[in-house]
Motif scaffolding. Structure first.
Motif, PDB file in Angstrom:
ATOM      1  N   ALA A 402      77.653  33.917 -73.259  1.00  0.00           N
ATOM      2  CA  ALA A 402      77.672  35.055 -74.181  1.00  0.00           C
ATOM      3  C   ALA A 402      77.552  36.367 -73.417  1.00  0.00           C
ATOM      4  CB  ALA A 402      76.549  34.924 -75.203  1.00  0.00           C
ATOM      5  N   MET A 406      80.305  39.375 -73.468  1.00  0.00           N
ATOM      6  CA  MET A 406      79.985  40.747 -73.866  1.00  0.00           C
ATOM      7  C   MET A 406      80.303  41.743 -72.752  1.00  0.00           C
ATOM      8  SD  MET A 406      76.405  39.884 -75.768  1.00  0.00           S
ATOM      9  CE  MET A 406      76.141  41.353 -76.734  1.00  0.00           C
ATOM     10  N   LEU A 411      80.351  46.033 -72.105  1.00  0.00           N
ATOM     11  CA  LEU A 411      78.918  46.301 -72.190  1.00  0.00           C
ATOM     12  C   LEU A 411      78.269  45.975 -70.846  1.00  0.00           C
ATOM     13  CD1 LEU A 411      79.868  45.961 -75.151  1.00  0.00           C
ATOM     14  CD2 LEU A 411      77.642  44.991 -75.655  1.00  0.00           C
ATOM     15  N   ASN A 412      77.465  46.879 -70.320  1.00  0.00           N
ATOM     16  CA  ASN A 412      76.847  46.541 -69.044  1.00  0.00           C
ATOM     17  C   ASN A 412      75.788  45.449 -69.235  1.00  0.00           C
ATOM     18  OD1 ASN A 412      74.238  47.704 -69.552  1.00  0.00           O
ATOM     19  ND2 ASN A 412      75.114  49.719 -69.110  1.00  0.00           N
ATOM     20  N   LEU A 415      72.577  46.214 -71.240  1.00  0.00           N
ATOM     21  CA  LEU A 415      72.852  46.415 -72.658  1.00  0.00           C
ATOM     22  C   LEU A 415      73.153  45.084 -73.345  1.00  0.00           C
ATOM     23  CD1 LEU A 415      73.305  48.473 -74.924  1.00  0.00           C
ATOM     24  CD2 LEU A 415      75.637  48.787 -74.082  1.00  0.00           C
ATOM     25  N   ILE A 419      70.991  43.387 -76.362  1.00  0.00           N
ATOM     26  CA  ILE A 419      71.551  43.046 -77.671  1.00  0.00           C
ATOM     27  C   ILE A 419      71.265  41.576 -77.995  1.00  0.00           C
ATOM     28  CG2 ILE A 419      73.730  42.732 -78.922  1.00  0.00           C
ATOM     29  CD1 ILE A 419      74.672  45.353 -77.652  1.00  0.00           C
ATOM     30  N   LEU A 420      71.414  40.716 -76.989  1.00  0.00           N
ATOM     31  CA  LEU A 420      71.146  39.295 -77.239  1.00  0.00           C
ATOM     32  C   LEU A 420      69.676  39.063 -77.579  1.00  0.00           C
ATOM     33  CD1 LEU A 420      73.260  37.378 -74.559  1.00  0.00           C
ATOM     34  CD2 LEU A 420      73.723  37.660 -77.000  1.00  0.00           C
ATOM     35  N   SER A 423      68.850  40.367 -81.060  1.00  0.00           N
ATOM     36  CA  SER A 423      69.314  39.514 -82.150  1.00  0.00           C
ATOM     37  C   SER A 423      68.460  38.243 -82.222  1.00  0.00           C
ATOM     38  CB  SER A 423      70.801  39.198 -82.015  1.00  0.00           C
ATOM     39  OG  SER A 423      70.997  38.186 -81.063  1.00  0.00           O
TER      40      SER A 423
END
Ligand code: ATP
Ligand code: MG
Lengths: 450, 253
Positions: A402, A406, A411-412, A415, A419-420, A423
């Motif tokens: 994942a 991403m 997305l660096n 980041l 985000i992972l 979530s």
């Protein structure tokens, strides 16, 4: 019932006379230091405390040989030279101001002690009782006297016994029958003090039949100059068809060592939802026990723990289904980084009479570092035959596939990781129904996974 | 635009790409075919910057820049896009938010101002139409619980949103029904300009009827062993890979 008594006998059988005497003398030292033995509150409390003293002396402080404390050796955090203290208004109002939340009724506790001068009860409906627990006992408040230790006396947790024996004055909250408290009550807990202070605040929350309460607790450190140990205990009694939402934010500094004992008594047709968000603290042990005593009750128990550096967070949960036709749903998620350790040890106990029980438990963890550790131990003990129980636990690294997916979209790495993780955390924070507090928690989570 | 020279790649000590050369100019469509396990996805992943692979030699330059020096996100920001053969499910992350973040990161890298919310919505609607993807799919978490075909369509949708200058489509046609195949291909054709380029990895000549390639390459045992025009794809469809394998093993001897 049977099961519990059997366990008590086993743990008591271990200690010899010499050790019991040693435990007694340590306890007496702490009782003298604390100096607030519940003598003023009359024979009732004295009796309760005497019994707790004896029970504690027979078991002693948990060590890593104590099964329920296998992953959290209390002895290694709480030594004999810790001095028992009581909370007091040792901070100025301006020092505590920024932990209050405007939208809510704010109750300020400093090391567990209720500080009315700093609290903001202006918007509290007059039906709701919020006062010092000792005061309620002294005044002969029938609910307080009847319910004090009514839940914890049925357990064999030595830390609960210790808290009862050393009880420091905490908060008493009572919601009257058929009353739904329209505004959340926020208890701002501030930990302060110097090295080797040892606090044992005691609280009691009572929901009369068919009442409702949202109780928010947040934990902070202010002017904290050395490692302290807090052993707090809170009893919740939720009467028939009453409903409790209980949200906890633990955001202390690394000098803080906290053992948080909770006991919930859940009666017929009632429901509770407890969400503990553990973000910061040197040593943190959450130890909730839930007795489901009446039919058709619904219990939700959720936790998110983010552990960093050399910190340690232990979630030890016990859900006892003692009545038929109830459901419990438990979700604990951990993000463990650096050299930190996390623990999830969750037990579901279904009594023989608790037919048609639905009990679910899930624990998911992400290990961020090569030296991060999680100990997870789900336990099911089922004596009824017509039940539906599931439990599951997963532990892994952040999903590499994942992450790459991403990143390949621009997305660096940082980041994408954030985000992972966010979530992952959201599944727990989403169980907070109060929007204002949920938003605050989401921000805090974001800050803590940077 | 893209120049790959003598690329050698291994994974876990096993050499997979053994000196691969490929040049793609803007405005071109290249198709890469080849038997299973020949290294097509490896090539796509290495171009996109997957770190599991070790580059033992050779170079990848994109618009004059050394891609091997850049992280996967920087490559995307430079204008590359990979449509995955197996798109990943990301539960809890909404496709819309994901794309919003990606677009904002890419724009920032390029020194462009952030996209206004209403412009984003406009583009979103427009691109949803181009690839005929239903709004309920893009409203969900990225690929979570999507069918195989829906995932592929979502890849093309993301490509449409990000407007890369080079898109590598790794078997985007596998798992698509006939209608979806046509829609995806039409989408790609609509996005095709003189300025961008596509590398289409496929096993089937059928896709190439819709997306007409300028060049067709055969990748076999880590090398491009044959290049030609679209007739080569037709020939492969008819004859399979045996003759290539034979030719190649004769060459190897
Ligand atoms: N991470 C990995 N670890 C070990 N072997 C790998 C790894 N990735 C690829 N390989 C091997 O490299 C070879 C090439 O794989 P690749 O996925 O690139 O083939 P492909 O041409 O895309 O095949 P297909 O047509 O089946 O998609 C295969 O033998 C595969 O098993
Ligand atoms: Mg492949």
């Amino acid at each position: 019932m049977e099961l519990v008594t059997a366990k008590t006998n086993i743990s008591r059988g271990v200690l010899g006379e010499a050790e019991i005497i040693k435990n007694k003398s340590l306890l007496n030292k702490w009782i003298d230091e604390a100096g607030t033995h519940l003598t003023e509150t009359g024979n009732f409390a004295k009796g309760v405390q005497k019994k707790a003293e004896e029970n504690f002396a027979a078991i002693g402080l948990p060590t890593k040989r104590t099964e329920d404390f296998k992953y959290t050796n209390i002895r290694s955090y709480l030594q004999d030279d810790y001095a028992a203290k009581n909370g007091s208004a040792s901070l100025t109002e301006s020092e505590i101001e920024n932990v209050l939340i405007d939208d809510f009724v704010s109750v300020v506790l400093i090391n567990g002690k209720y500080i009315p001068e700093y609290s903001r009860l202006k918007n509290l409906p007059k039906e709701v009782t919020i006062k010092s627990l000792f005061k309620a006992l002294e005044e002969g408040n029938e609910v307080a006297i009847k319910q004090f230790n009514s839940g914890l006396e049925k357990t064999t947790n030595p830390m609960a016994m210790l808290n009862t024996a050393l009880a420091g004055d905490g908060i008493f909250i009572s919601i009257p029958e058929n009353f739904s408290c329209p505004i959340p009550v926020h208890i701002a807990n501030i930990c302060t003090g110097e090295a080797k202070n040892f606090y044992n605040p005691r609280h009691l929350v009572y929901l009369h039949k068919n009442s409702e309460l949202t109780l928010i607790e947040s934990y902070h450190s202010v002017n904290h100059t050395g490692k302290t140990f807090t052993n707090s205990a809170t009893e919740f009694i939720i009467e028939d068809t009453a409903s409790l939402e209980n949200y906890i934010l633990q955001d202390e500094d690394i000098l803080s060592q906290r053992n948080d004992v909770r006991h919930f008594t859940v009666n017929t047709g009632s429901r509770m939802n407890s969400v503990a968000i553990s973000l910061n603290g040197g040593m943190l042990r959450n130890d909730p026990t839930i007795f489901i005593n009446g039919e058709n009750a619904e219990v939700h128990l959720n936790g998110l723990f983010i552990v960093k550096e050399n910190c340690h967070t232990d979630n030890h949960t016990m859900v006892e289904h003692r009545a038929p036709n109830c459901m419990s749903n438990e979700l604990y998620k951990g993000i463990i980084g650096d050299n930190a350790t996390g623990v999830f040890n969750g037990k579901i106990l279904v009594y023989r009479d608790a037919q048609k029980t639905n009990a679910y438990q899930s624990n998911k963890n992400i290990l961020m570092g090569d030296k991060s550790t999680i100990n997870t131990k789900p336990q099911l003990e089922i004596y009824a035959d017509d039940v539906r129980c599931t439990h599951g636990t997963t532990t892994g690294k952040l999903n590499e596939e994942a992450l790459f997916y991403m990143r390949s979209r621009g997305l660096n790495e940082k980041l994408a990781k954030n985000i992972l993780l966010q979530s992952f955390a959201k599944e727990v924070s989403n169980t907070i129904k109060n929007e204002a507090f949920r938003t605050l928690i989401e921000q805090k989570i974001e800050e803590n996974i940077q | 635009m893209l120049e790959i020279k003598d690329l050698k790649v291994s994974v876990e000590g096993k050499q997979i790409l053994k000196g691969l050369n490929l040049t793609v100019k803007k405005g071109e469509v290249h198709a890469i075919m080849g038997p299973n396990g020949s290294g097509k996805s490896t090539l796509a992943s290495v171009i996109a910057g997957k770190e599991d692979y070790t580059v033992d030699g050779g170079s990848i330059t994109f618009n004059g820049k050394d891609m091997l020096e850049l992280s996967p996100d920087e490559r995307a920001k430079e204008g590359m896009f990979l449509a995955f053969q197996y798109p990943v499910e990301i539960p809890g992350v909404s496709t819309i938010n994901f794309l919003k973040t990606a677009i904002s990161e890419i724009r920032q890298y390029r020194g462009l101002p952030p996209m206004e919310a209403k412009d984003f919505l406009k583009v979103l609607k427009e691109k949803q139409k181009v690839v005929e993807i239903e709004a309920n799919l893009t409203g969900r978490s990225v690929n979570e619980g999507f069918s195989g075909g829906e995932k592929k369509r979502n890849e093309i949708f993301q490509m449409a949103m990000l407007e890369p200058s080079l898109a590598i489509l790794d078997e985007t046609d596998s798992g698509l029904d006939i209608d979806a195949l046509r829609i995806v291909a039409t989408g790609v054709n609509k996005l095709r300009t003189k300025e961008n380029a596509f590398v289409v990895i496929t096993h089937y000549q059928r896709l190439l009827e819709y997306i007409v390639p300028d060049f067709v390459h055969v990748l076999y045992q880590g090398r491009i062993v044959k290049s030609g025009t679209r007739e080569l794809a037709l020939e492969l469809e008819g004859k399979g890979y045996d003759w290539i394998k034979k030719e190649f093993s004769e060459l190897a001897v």
